[in-house]
Design a protein around this motif. Structure first.
Motif, PDB file in Angstrom:
ATOM      1  N   HIS A 162      28.941 -12.098 -49.465  1.00  0.00           N
ATOM      2  CA  HIS A 162      28.135 -10.899 -49.705  1.00  0.00           C
ATOM      3  C   HIS A 162      28.058 -10.521 -51.188  1.00  0.00           C
ATOM      4  O   HIS A 162      27.300  -9.630 -51.566  1.00  0.00           O
ATOM      5  CB  HIS A 162      28.664  -9.712 -48.878  1.00  0.00           C
ATOM      6  CG  HIS A 162      30.009  -9.207 -49.300  1.00  0.00           C
ATOM      7  ND1 HIS A 162      31.181  -9.815 -48.923  1.00  0.00           N
ATOM      8  CD2 HIS A 162      30.356  -8.152 -50.075  1.00  0.00           C
ATOM      9  CE1 HIS A 162      32.204  -9.163 -49.438  1.00  0.00           C
ATOM     10  NE2 HIS A 162      31.734  -8.157 -50.145  1.00  0.00           N
ATOM     11  N   LYS A 163      28.833 -11.223 -52.045  1.00  0.00           N
ATOM     12  CA  LYS A 163      28.784 -10.952 -53.485  1.00  0.00           C
ATOM     13  C   LYS A 163      28.160 -12.103 -54.263  1.00  0.00           C
ATOM     14  O   LYS A 163      28.061 -12.041 -55.487  1.00  0.00           O
ATOM     15  CB  LYS A 163      30.197 -10.688 -54.019  1.00  0.00           C
ATOM     16  CG  LYS A 163      30.824  -9.403 -53.508  1.00  0.00           C
ATOM     17  CD  LYS A 163      32.217  -9.213 -54.083  1.00  0.00           C
ATOM     18  CE  LYS A 163      32.847  -7.918 -53.552  1.00  0.00           C
ATOM     19  NZ  LYS A 163      34.238  -7.753 -54.041  1.00  0.00           N
ATOM     20  N   LEU A 164      27.723 -13.150 -53.560  1.00  0.00           N
ATOM     21  CA  LEU A 164      27.239 -14.335 -54.265  1.00  0.00           C
ATOM     22  C   LEU A 164      25.971 -14.056 -55.065  1.00  0.00           C
ATOM     23  O   LEU A 164      25.876 -14.436 -56.239  1.00  0.00           O
ATOM     24  CB  LEU A 164      26.989 -15.482 -53.281  1.00  0.00           C
ATOM     25  CG  LEU A 164      26.472 -16.775 -53.923  1.00  0.00           C
ATOM     26  CD1 LEU A 164      27.495 -17.334 -54.912  1.00  0.00           C
ATOM     27  CD2 LEU A 164      26.128 -17.815 -52.861  1.00  0.00           C
ATOM     28  N   VAL A 165      24.985 -13.412 -54.465  1.00  0.00           N
ATOM     29  CA  VAL A 165      23.721 -13.154 -55.169  1.00  0.00           C
ATOM     30  C   VAL A 165      23.965 -12.286 -56.405  1.00  0.00           C
ATOM     31  O   VAL A 165      23.447 -12.576 -57.501  1.00  0.00           O
ATOM     32  CB  VAL A 165      22.705 -12.491 -54.221  1.00  0.00           C
ATOM     33  CG1 VAL A 165      21.497 -11.980 -55.007  1.00  0.00           C
ATOM     34  CG2 VAL A 165      22.249 -13.481 -53.156  1.00  0.00           C
ATOM     35  N   LYS A 166      24.785 -11.259 -56.263  1.00  0.00           N
ATOM     36  CA  LYS A 166      25.131 -10.398 -57.401  1.00  0.00           C
ATOM     37  C   LYS A 166      25.815 -11.214 -58.497  1.00  0.00           C
ATOM     38  O   LYS A 166      25.497 -11.070 -59.692  1.00  0.00           O
ATOM     39  CB  LYS A 166      26.057  -9.268 -56.947  1.00  0.00           C
ATOM     40  CG  LYS A 166      26.629  -8.448 -58.089  1.00  0.00           C
ATOM     41  CD  LYS A 166      27.740  -7.521 -57.616  1.00  0.00           C
ATOM     42  CE  LYS A 166      28.421  -6.846 -58.799  1.00  0.00           C
ATOM     43  NZ  LYS A 166      29.554  -5.989 -58.387  1.00  0.00           N
TER      44      LYS A 166
END
Length: 236
Positions: A162-166
């Motif tokens: 859930h933090k990869l795109v950021k």
């Protein structure tokens, strides 16, 4: 004779469990597990009946002294994490250090760990690299990025889905849109995937296809002016 064994467990595919790891887990007096429910499934699969005790990041400071006493009494104990090699972004360092300080023998078995196949899969230079693990969530994150922006070695990071795109967007911001990146997802599992490209290209891929599962990110180091001249000379 008392000894602490650090025993790697599969990061996905149960066939990656070694014969030696199974034997050690059957022979020790106690198994310390990050999550006894998760590890219980593993032990049941390999018919390992050794008693288990919880040992995780929330209680390891409190349990180290008790475990050391058991080891000093002559017991053998194995430490496992939910997946991979203990102490690599998992509990294990505090207990290992305490054993060393108390002259208790420590033996780490070779076995599964997520960042090695991800690094080799990436196609990025692996003669020199640094392991960053998880970056700070808030405090210190920008400071760490500013330092890593000047790093010339290949970088290895663990990133939650859930933090990869950021995180990829931050790569573009701090490292530049053209910095080479490789994202390995669900290594050794059925839906294993490695996506390679520039930071911008990999960001666009995962913006369109939200990631799931365990993720290891490999980032190419900064190219120095000396290396740029060398590449140009070799091309001539």
């Amino acid at each position: 004779m008392s000894k602490l064994y650090l025993v790697p467990t599969p990061i996905g595919n149960l066939e990656d469990m070694t014969f030696r790891a199974i034997r050690i887990l059957k022979e020790v007096d106690l198994i310390l597990a990050e999550d006894t429910r998760n590890s219980g499934k593993l032990l049941k699969h390999f018919e390992i009946a050794t008693p288990m005790q919880s040992h995780h990041m929330h209680n390891e400071h409190k349990t180290v002294e008790y475990i050391i006493r058991r080891l000093q009494s002559g017991e053998t104990i194995a430490l496992i994490s939910d997946a991979g090699t203990p102490a690599i972004s998992d509990p294990g360092f505090l207990l290992t250090r305490a054993c060393v300080e108390n002259k208790i023998e420590v033996e780490c078995l070779p076995g599964a760990t997520a960042f090695v196949p991800a690094l080799v899969n990436s196609g990025l230079p692996n003669d020199k690299f640094i392991f960053e693990g998880f970056l700070p969530d808030k405090k210190g994150r920008q400071t760490r990025y500013l330092a890593l922006a000047e790093e010339t070695r290949t970088m290895i990071l663990y990133v939650s889905p859930h933090k990869l795109v950021k995180t990829l967007a931050e790569f573009v911001q701090y490292f530049g849109a053209d910095r080479p990146v490789s994202v390995s997802r669900e290594l050794s599992k059925l839906h294993e995937e490695t996506v390679r490209g520039t930071a911008e290209e990999v960001l666009q891929h995962f913006e369109a296809k939200p990631p799931k599962g365990e993720i290891v990110v490999i980032v190419g180091g900064k190219i120095t002016e000396k290396e740029t001249k060398k590449d140009k000379n070799e091309a001539i």
